[in-house]
Write an enzyme that holds these catalytic residues in place. Structure first.
Site, PDB file in Angstrom:
ATOM      1  N   ALA A   1      -5.969  -9.440  -0.712  1.00  0.00           N
ATOM      2  CA  ALA A   1      -5.179  -8.495   0.096  1.00  0.00           C
ATOM      3  C   ALA A   1      -4.344  -7.599  -0.814  1.00  0.00           C
ATOM      4  O   ALA A   1      -4.273  -6.386  -0.620  1.00  0.00           O
ATOM      5  CB  ALA A   1      -4.273  -9.243   1.058  1.00  0.00           C
ATOM      6  N   LEU A   2      -3.710  -8.201  -1.803  1.00  0.00           N
ATOM      7  CA  LEU A   2      -2.870  -7.389  -2.700  1.00  0.00           C
ATOM      8  C   LEU A   2      -3.735  -6.443  -3.529  1.00  0.00           C
ATOM      9  O   LEU A   2      -3.339  -5.312  -3.797  1.00  0.00           O
ATOM     10  CB  LEU A   2      -2.017  -8.281  -3.603  1.00  0.00           C
TER      11      LEU A   2
ATOM     12  N   ALA B   1       0.832  -1.207   0.000  1.00  0.00           N
ATOM     13  CA  ALA B   1       0.000   0.000   0.000  1.00  0.00           C
ATOM     14  C   ALA B   1       0.866   1.256   0.000  1.00  0.00           C
ATOM     15  O   ALA B   1       0.613   2.202  -0.754  1.00  0.00           O
ATOM     16  CB  ALA B   1      -0.927  -0.006   1.215  1.00  0.00           C
TER      17      ALA B   1
ATOM     18  N   GLY C   1       1.611 -14.704  -0.646  1.00  0.00           N
ATOM     19  CA  GLY C   1       1.637 -15.726  -1.706  1.00  0.00           C
ATOM     20  C   GLY C   1       1.738 -15.113  -3.098  1.00  0.00           C
ATOM     21  O   GLY C   1       1.841 -15.833  -4.090  1.00  0.00           O
TER      22      GLY C   1
ATOM     23  N   ARG D   1     -11.323 -19.254   4.197  1.00  0.00           N
ATOM     24  CA  ARG D   1     -10.171 -19.514   5.063  1.00  0.00           C
ATOM     25  C   ARG D   1     -10.586 -19.702   6.519  1.00  0.00           C
ATOM     26  O   ARG D   1      -9.999 -20.514   7.232  1.00  0.00           O
ATOM     27  CB  ARG D   1      -9.183 -18.348   4.962  1.00  0.00           C
TER      28      ARG D   1
ATOM     29  N   HIS E   1      -4.089 -12.163   8.864  1.00  0.00           N
ATOM     30  CA  HIS E   1      -4.553 -10.861   8.386  1.00  0.00           C
ATOM     31  C   HIS E   1      -5.528 -10.305   9.414  1.00  0.00           C
ATOM     32  O   HIS E   1      -6.356 -11.041   9.946  1.00  0.00           O
ATOM     33  CB  HIS E   1      -5.262 -11.044   7.034  1.00  0.00           C
TER      34      HIS E   1
ATOM     35  N   ASN F   1       4.541  -7.267   4.663  1.00  0.00           N
ATOM     36  CA  ASN F   1       3.853  -8.544   4.437  1.00  0.00           C
ATOM     37  C   ASN F   1       3.621  -8.794   2.956  1.00  0.00           C
ATOM     38  O   ASN F   1       3.515  -9.942   2.526  1.00  0.00           O
ATOM     39  CB  ASN F   1       2.483  -8.532   5.119  1.00  0.00           C
ATOM     40  N   THR F   2       3.496  -7.705   2.195  1.00  0.00           N
ATOM     41  CA  THR F   2       3.241  -7.862   0.760  1.00  0.00           C
ATOM     42  C   THR F   2       4.340  -8.710   0.125  1.00  0.00           C
ATOM     43  O   THR F   2       4.086  -9.577  -0.714  1.00  0.00           O
ATOM     44  CB  THR F   2       3.183  -6.466   0.098  1.00  0.00           C
TER      45      THR F   2
ATOM     46  N   ASP G   1       0.873  -0.079  14.479  1.00  0.00           N
ATOM     47  CA  ASP G   1       1.284   1.298  14.817  1.00  0.00           C
ATOM     48  C   ASP G   1       0.362   2.353  14.195  1.00  0.00           C
ATOM     49  O   ASP G   1      -0.026   3.319  14.845  1.00  0.00           O
ATOM     50  CB  ASP G   1       2.714   1.601  14.324  1.00  0.00           C
TER      51      ASP G   1
HETATM   52  P1  ADP Z   1       0.118  -3.448   3.341  1.00  0.00           P
HETATM   53  O1  ADP Z   1      -0.166  -4.792   2.751  1.00  0.00           O
HETATM   54  O2  ADP Z   1      -1.099  -2.818   3.878  1.00  0.00           O
HETATM   55  O3  ADP Z   1       0.919  -2.590   2.430  1.00  0.00           O
HETATM   56  P2  ADP Z   1       2.439  -4.473   4.669  1.00  0.00           P
HETATM   57  O4  ADP Z   1       2.394  -5.370   5.817  1.00  0.00           O
HETATM   58  O5  ADP Z   1       2.813  -5.071   3.360  1.00  0.00           O
HETATM   59  O6  ADP Z   1       1.036  -3.713   4.607  1.00  0.00           O
HETATM   60  O7  ADP Z   1       3.469  -3.299   4.934  1.00  0.00           O
HETATM   61  C1  ADP Z   1       3.427  -2.465   6.059  1.00  0.00           C
HETATM   62  C2  ADP Z   1       4.822  -1.849   6.237  1.00  0.00           C
HETATM   63  O8  ADP Z   1       4.770  -0.814   7.211  1.00  0.00           O
HETATM   64  C3  ADP Z   1       5.873  -2.836   6.712  1.00  0.00           C
HETATM   65  O9  ADP Z   1       6.998  -2.772   5.882  1.00  0.00           O
HETATM   66  C4  ADP Z   1       6.194  -2.368   8.134  1.00  0.00           C
HETATM   67  O10 ADP Z   1       7.527  -2.647   8.524  1.00  0.00           O
HETATM   68  C5  ADP Z   1       5.951  -0.881   8.023  1.00  0.00           C
HETATM   69  N1  ADP Z   1       5.655  -0.212   9.302  1.00  0.00           N
HETATM   70  C6  ADP Z   1       4.839  -0.639  10.295  1.00  0.00           C
HETATM   71  N2  ADP Z   1       4.808   0.249  11.296  1.00  0.00           N
HETATM   72  C7  ADP Z   1       5.603   1.281  10.942  1.00  0.00           C
HETATM   73  C8  ADP Z   1       5.991   2.507  11.565  1.00  0.00           C
HETATM   74  N3  ADP Z   1       5.547   2.852  12.775  1.00  0.00           N
HETATM   75  N4  ADP Z   1       6.852   3.325  10.909  1.00  0.00           N
HETATM   76  C9  ADP Z   1       7.332   2.993   9.679  1.00  0.00           C
HETATM   77  N5  ADP Z   1       7.008   1.827   9.063  1.00  0.00           N
HETATM   78  C10 ADP Z   1       6.154   0.994   9.668  1.00  0.00           C
END
Ligand code: ADP
Length: 737
Positions: free
Chosen positions: A716-717, A244, A276, A560, A672, A271-272, A499
């Site tokens: 999700a993606l 995102a 999968g 799921r 998730h 997580n992206t 966060d």
């Molecule tokens: P999405 O699928 O919604 O994009 P992801 O899990 O792929 O979510 O990515 C979220 C990213 O945000 C991760 O790389 C994570 O390390 C980062 N992240 C989480 N909390 C913080 C924060 N407080 N400051 C900066 N980066 C953060």
């Protein structure tokens, strides 16, 4: 601080406790006094203090408050006694905590050398090339190191089984480069990849030992400058560099905005990157090659015949009916699909809990998101299938391993703009508000430096869900669907700790669906990863789920949550994905999701194998007659173009009848979190009164309202990339209004 003191007190041991235990230990000659040495441990620095009289060690204390509690802390607790008893630093590591033990032993060696009057010194090596192996995250890491007489000249990671992606690049390129540049093994590990980083360091350390270098001297921490404060300004500040965040950054940048991305880990992808890599969307061309079986027809028609629960539901059913009628009237080939049908299935699949306007926005933009990704260099394999929990055959599979192709597409695009900067190892902490508008973010990096990031246009929160925040998981696990989740493994990357949800909540953002947590059933029993030993070339169409008794227990093409709940009721909460030569047609060139060759998965015992069904049954412990009966009845359903079997399965396209046979043990893990920040269809963050908070946007797993009570596999993606792209556009266009 208190913890360090407690550990230290717990570890002070005096020689009196061991009188007689080391009567034969050769006496050494020391300058009486106390000597302390620190080296880099697993989580931070560890220290040992040895007190000596002129011929013996009289007490040993250790500290290491950043070592993992219950793992590395055991070394801090137990090694002082061992060193005291042995009257030497030549002791064995405490089992299960090798990295912390080795660090403490190295510190003890340094302290004892000083007690013997030897301080400092240069490290020298027996020149040559040495190879060593250490245990990494998913398997071993093999490293080749080249030494000259006075320096580490080259480090090559020969083989590793780590999760593919940008942080592996960091392991392979960045960490070796740092070791060579600093000529030190006390370099900072890569945030979010501590195990992998320490595996590399361990292997290089073993090479140093082979080259007869003094590892302890190489582990002395280097001095760091005192932390400072800095301020940066950009049009758009994006928090989080997963799918995102990267999509938001790219789309805002395409519109000419300057962008700063804050990422708490030492790599992008979140997580992206370890997903999968599956992406759902209607795709008329590829779906024209997919068979519209009786089972699939029944799936569509049962949703059309449902009693509407609201006017918007009735309108959507009517729209799908019109699409379906038009599709039939046109005599179309292959599988029926449409934006409306994708939206209806997504909404139904989440128990009608989601905000239908968000669901529709995602469905309507999904194909366009995919085409956009392709312009950035992403590609998928040339067919659609049905991903685990996807409920329909509209899943596109990333051509690269996991989600790495998507992440690479963005990082490649970023390489050609000068207007976009990523701050790694930088954790956003608070949103800065000014008169009800979000105007920036404060953050701290891993060295304690503090930052103020000011946003001319606005801030996009894209920090992912809260799967790795056990406190939040326990707080919000109230839907009644799941048992206590505290001891269930998790597929998420370490930084996914909610966060952004907490930051937004603290400035008045509304949250929704927070109790909706998803477990993914197809994860590895030990680690909870959805990687390693998961081979599924045809996805759902090509496998059956069998429990420890060799029986089916649920329809594999279902939701799921339903499948995970059913698995939790099976023996040891484990099941096996049964696959055959009918789907794994080219075993030599088949790998698991992270690229481990099939044969290596079998050799490691992660996939059970049988040339014949009898052999597989013997290896798993199944009764052959039971499994044969299961297959006969499933294959008969494929022959009969069946509508639904007694387990609820409707997908009958591939017969499983030819060996060799494979059984892949799996268990559910927290995967998730569907709840989060309330947004509108332009990704603006809404407050608890239902108004947009100026300057604040959110996208991806941090938001709520798109997946309802259950996220469809492969959505999700679509969600994070589509809404990430929308957020990037909105933050620019809103400020132009
Ligand atoms: P999405 O699928 O919604 O994009 P992801 O899990 O792929 O979510 O990515 C979220 C990213 O945000 C991760 O790389 C994570 O390390 C980062 N992240 C989480 N909390 C913080 C924060 N407080 N400051 C900066 N980066 C953060």
């Amino acid at each position: 601080m208190k913890k360090a003191l407690a550990l230290m007190l717990g570890c002070v041991l005096t020689a009196t406790a061991f009188i007689g235990a080391h009567a034969t230990t050769p006496t050494a000659s020391y300058v009486p006094g106390s000597y302390t040495a620190s080296v880099k441990g697993f989580g931070g620095d560890v220290s040992i203090t040895v007190t000596v009289d002129d011929s013996a060690i009289t007490s040993v204390t250790a500290t290491g408050d950043n070592e993992t509690p219950g793992v590395g802390s055991k070394a801090v607790e137990q090694l002082p006694a061992k060193i005291l008893e042995a009257q030497s630093a030549e002791v064995d590591a405490v089992s299960g905590c090798t990295v912390s033990s080795e660090a403490l032993i190295a510190a003890a060696k340094l302290a004892l050398s000083e007690a013997q009057g030897q301080t400092g010194g240069k490290v020298s090596f027996v020149p040559g090339e040495y190879t060593a192996v250490a245990q990494g995250h998913n398997g071993t890491v093999t490293v080749k190191t080249v030494f000259s007489e006075n320096a580490i000249e080259n480090i090559e990671v020969v083989k590793h089984f780590d999760t593919p992606g940008v942080h592996v690049k960091a392991l392979i390129d960045d960490l070796p480069a740092k070791i060579i540049e600093q000529q030190s093994l006390a370099v900072d590990t890569i945030a979010g990849a501590t195990v992998s980083s320490n595996a590399l360091l361990s292997a290089v350390k073993k090479c140093v030992e082979q080259a007869q270098g003094n590892t302890a001297l190489l582990m002395i921490p280097t001095e760091k400058p005192a932390p400072g404060a800095a301020e940066y300004t950009a049009d758009v500040i994006v928090i989080g560099a997963g799918g995102a965040g990267l999509a938001a950054a790219q789309s805002a940048n395409e519109l000419g905005a300057s962008v700063i991305v804050l990422e708490k880990e030492g790599y992008v992808g979140g997580n992206t990157m370890v997903s999968g890599g599956i992406f759902n969307c209607p795709d008329p061309e590829l779906q024209s090659k997919v068979q519209m079986t009786e089972g699939v027809i029944a799936v569509v028609e049962s949703a059309l015949n449902e009693q509407p629960v609201s006017e918007e539901h009735a309108r959507l059913i009517a729209a799908v009916q019109a699409d379906y009628d038009a599709w039939k009237a046109a005599g179309s080939e292959g599988l029926f699909d449409s934006i409306n049908w994708f939206a209806l299935q997504t909404w139904n699949g989440g128990d009608k809990v989601a905000d239908l306007s968000l669901v529709y926005t995602m469905s309507a933009n999904a194909f366009d998101t995919m085409e956009w990704l392709k312009t950035l260099g992403w590609s998928h394999t040339e067919k659609v299938s049905q991903g685990a929990g996807a409920l329909y055959q509209r899943t596109h599979q990333n051509s690269d391993l996991l989600g790495t192709g998507m992440i690479k597409a963005f990082t490649n695009a970023f390489a050609s703009t000068s207007n976009l900067e990523i701050f790694y190892n930088t954790t956003a902490e608070d949103l800065i508000m000014d008169g009800g508008k979000c105007v920036g973010v404060t953050a701290t990096d891993k060295d304690g430096n503090t930052y103020t990031f000011k946003a001319n246009n606005g801030v996009v929160i894209a920090t992912g869900g809260f799967g790795r925040n056990l406190e939040m998981i326990n707080k919000y696990n109230t839907s009644g669907k799941w048992p206590d989740l505290s001891s269930i493994t998790c597929t998420n990357m370490p930084g996914i700790t909610g966060d952004g949800i907490l930051m937004a909540e603290s400035v008045g953002a509304a949250l929704r669906d927070m109790d909706q947590i998803q477990l993914l059933m197809t994860t590895q029993p030990v680690t909870g990863n959805c990687v390693y030993a998961y081979v599924a070339p045809e996805n759902v169409a090509g496998y059956l789920f069998l429990n420890a008794e060799g029986e089916r227990f649920i329809g594999e093409d279902g939701r799921r949550d339903d499948i995970s709940l059913a698995v939790l009721r099976q023996t040891d909460a484990i099941f096996y994905m049964l696959e055959s030569g009918d789907v794994i047609k080219d075993p030599e060139n088949t790998t698991d999701l992270i690229g481990v060759p099939l044969q290596e998965c079998i050799d490691a015992g992660a996939i059970l194998y049988g040339e014949t069904l009898e052999e597989l049954c013997e290896n798993v412990g199944w009764k052959y007659e039971t499994v044969k009966g299961v297959l006969d009845s499933y294959n008969a359903n494929v022959d009969a173009n069946a509508i639904k079997d007694e387990y609820g399965r409707s997908l009958f396209t591939i017969k499983l009848e030819n060996g060799p046979w494979y059984a892949i043990p799996r268990t559910p893990s927290v995967h998730h979190t569907m709840g989060g920040i309330v947004i509108d269809t332009d990704a603006r963050v809404m407050n608890t009164e239902g108004n947009a908070i100026a300057g604040l946007y959110a996208a991806g797993e941090v938001t709520g309202g798109i997946h309802g009570a259950n996220r469809m596999g492969g959505n999700a993606l679509v969600d994070c990339l589509t809404f990430g792209r929308i957020a990037g556009r909105s933050v620019v266009s809103d400020s132009n209004k």
